[in-house]
Write an enzyme that holds these catalytic residues in place. Structure first.
Site, PDB file in Angstrom:
ATOM      1  N   LYS A  16       0.856  -1.189   0.000  1.00  0.00           N
ATOM      2  CA  LYS A  16       0.000   0.000   0.000  1.00  0.00           C
ATOM      3  C   LYS A  16       0.885   1.229   0.000  1.00  0.00           C
ATOM      4  CE  LYS A  16       0.868   1.397   4.413  1.00  0.00           C
ATOM      5  NZ  LYS A  16       1.550   2.660   4.769  1.00  0.00           N
ATOM      6  N   ASP A 148      -2.661  -0.684  10.516  1.00  0.00           N
ATOM      7  CA  ASP A 148      -2.906  -0.805   9.077  1.00  0.00           C
ATOM      8  C   ASP A 148      -3.562  -2.116   8.658  1.00  0.00           C
ATOM      9  OD1 ASP A 148      -1.716   1.650   8.757  1.00  0.00           O
ATOM     10  OD2 ASP A 148       0.203   0.867   8.052  1.00  0.00           O
TER      11      ASP A 148
END
Length: 294
Positions: A16, A148
């Protein structure tokens, strides 16, 4: 003895990038409240799983970092899911697995490799153990593994708020990104410990947030701590490009409208930077893969 993973599935564990990262305030539990925009890259690690006829969790990898093997989120994720399954499915005898991770994402780079590995482990074990656990439960388990990890379980480009757990999926235009890694490990704890947050930052409504100039509030702190990151950013700025650091560093990304434009710059990057090109995607490659195998 090395485990043989014959005819096993290759589960994607995608990277990401944080297209922007705003630090709002420090909480009493040592976490920080943030506003960020999480976005997937069609690039990442691969994980293989082989079910065992016992309750042992064993991890192997293409890298030989002992600290990674001892303190990684893969084993922690597997053990949390195992604990849940043993209590939820008492008639099933075994919840063990051999797990192999092929690491390509640098550790401590801001690309979310560890968190992504944890999420992919949960999804892959749920498949191989045939437990069919609801996504809501997997999200709850993932929340105990890091800020996350729920994003990777949720599987969509999202605005993240609070400590990153509050997710608001959005769709953005696909672009190509040149990712530059200045070959330095950046400790998240060290960055936040060094962050000089003098006052609370205003929280913007999502409609305004997306219109503001994309920046990373941690960039100055990381550049002060790690000159390699500072030099990497400088290299791109000299060439009239707009680099942004992802997460707590150390990777830098530059956005391009086409792969060919990104390739032109990639050919010029110096050897002291490890670089690659990837396309941004709104849906996690992990879920695209899962749909194909189920």
């Amino acid at each position: 003895m090395t485990t043989k993973f014959i005819n096993t599935l290759l589960w994607p564990s995608p990277a990401k990038i944080n297209l922007f990262l705003r630090i709002i305030k420090k909480r009493t539990d040592e976490y920080h409240e943030i506003q960020t925009l999480y976005h997937f890259l069609n690039y990442g690690d691969l994980i293989k799983v082989k079910e065992r006829k016992d309750n042992k969790i064993r991890l192997s990898s293409n890298i030989h970092l002992e600290d990674f093997k001892k303190n990684n989120l893969i084993t922690k994720a597997a053990m949390l899911l195992q604990r849940y399954c043993i209590s939820k499915f008492p008639k099933k005898r075994y919840f063990g697995a051999d797990i192999y991770v092929n690491k390509v994402l640098p550790i401590g780079s801001g690309l979310g490799g560890g968190s992504s590995n944890a999420a992919t482990t949960l999804i892959a074990l749920d498949y191989h153990w045939n437990t069919k656990i609801p996504k809501k439960i997997l999200l709850d388990i993932s929340s105990h593994l890091g800020a996350d990890v729920p994003f990777f379980i949720n599987g969509a480009t999202s605005i993240g708020e609070n400590i990153g757990h509050d997710l608001y999926p959005i769709h953005i235009k696909s672009s190509w990104y040149l990712i530059a890694y200045p070959k330095v490990f950046v400790s998240t704890k060290k960055v936040f410990k060094s962050l000089n947050l003098k006052k609370r930052t205003n929280r913007f409504p999502k409609s305004i947030l997306l219109k503001k100039r994309y920046e990373n509030d941690l960039e100055k702190t990381v550049k002060d701590l790690f000159p390699e990151v500072k030099n990497c950013i400088k290299w791109f700025k000299i060439r009239s490009l707009r680099p942004i650091m992802t997460g707590t560093g150390s990777c830098i990304f530059v956005k391009f409208s086409s792969e060919s434009n990104a390739l032109q710059i990639l050919k010029k990057t110096p050897k002291w930077m490890r670089c690659f090109i990837a396309k941004g995607v709104n849906s996690s490659p992990l879920y695209s893969f899962k749909k194909r195998v189920i």
